[in-house]
Design an enzyme around this catalytic site. Structure first.
Site, PDB file in Angstrom:
ATOM      1  N   GLY A 161       0.788  -1.229   0.000  1.00  0.00           N
ATOM      2  CA  GLY A 161       0.000   0.000   0.000  1.00  0.00           C
ATOM      3  C   GLY A 161       0.819   1.277   0.000  1.00  0.00           C
ATOM      4  CG  HIS A 162       4.045   3.836   1.990  1.00  0.00           C
ATOM      5  ND1 HIS A 162       5.332   4.237   1.744  1.00  0.00           N
ATOM      6  CD2 HIS A 162       3.453   4.881   2.597  1.00  0.00           C
ATOM      7  CE1 HIS A 162       5.512   5.468   2.204  1.00  0.00           C
ATOM      8  NE2 HIS A 162       4.379   5.872   2.729  1.00  0.00           N
ATOM      9  CG  PHE A 163       3.011   5.263  -2.342  1.00  0.00           C
ATOM     10  CD1 PHE A 163       1.825   5.637  -1.719  1.00  0.00           C
ATOM     11  CD2 PHE A 163       4.191   5.866  -1.966  1.00  0.00           C
ATOM     12  CE1 PHE A 163       1.832   6.646  -0.755  1.00  0.00           C
ATOM     13  CE2 PHE A 163       4.196   6.861  -1.002  1.00  0.00           C
ATOM     14  CZ  PHE A 163       3.026   7.255  -0.393  1.00  0.00           C
TER      15      PHE A 163
END
Length: 152
Positions: free
Chosen positions: A57-59
């Site tokens: 999720g990052h990224f």
């Protein structure tokens, strides 16, 4: 595991680090200690891999190690210094604060963080402060002061 477990060459393996720190996957963020001057300094490695959960999720399209995890890596190295000080009481020292933290470059999957922490002070055998720096390929990526407190 004995609190004073550094080998003669003042290095620690990942298994030995797990004996000192309470962190486990996915928050065990120190792979190896390569240098240790008891009561003063530790130098450790963190190998950053694309398999780590934060990169989902990052990224997803441009994975970057979150700054807070770089700081946590430095805090864990500081925790190793504190746990190896023979005059301090046994117990859980927790990350209690940060000052003057600066992020200078991104940390990417495939990088190896070289984390150096130096003890600045211990007060009342309960509070510690270290100066931490993280480098990748000899370039400073993060620096700051980290505080610890003994939990009763």
């Amino acid at each position: 595991m004995d609190k004073q477990l550094l080998s003669e060459n003042n290095q620690l393996s990942s298994e030995e680090i797990l004996g000192l720190l309470p962190h486990r996957f996915p928050f065990a963020l120190v792979d190896r200690v390569i240098e240790h001057i008891p009561g003063h300094k530790a130098v450790a490695l963190k190998n950053v891999t694309i398999n780590e959960p934060q990169f989902q999720g990052h990224f997803p399209e441009r994975p970057l190690m979150p700054g807070v995890l770089i700081v946590e890596s430095m805090a864990q190295v500081g925790g190793i210094i504190v746990t190896q000080m023979p005059d301090l009481p046994k117990g859980l020292f927790v990350f209690a604060g940060i000052n003057n933290v600066k992020f200078r470059r991104p940390v990417l999957p495939g990088d190896q963080l070289v984390i150096t922490c130096e003890l600045l002070s211990i007060k009342r055998q309960r509070f510690g402060k270290v100066k931490g720096e993280a480098h990748v390929d000899g370039k400073l990526v993060c620096s700051g002061e980290l505080m610890f407190s003994l939990v009763d």
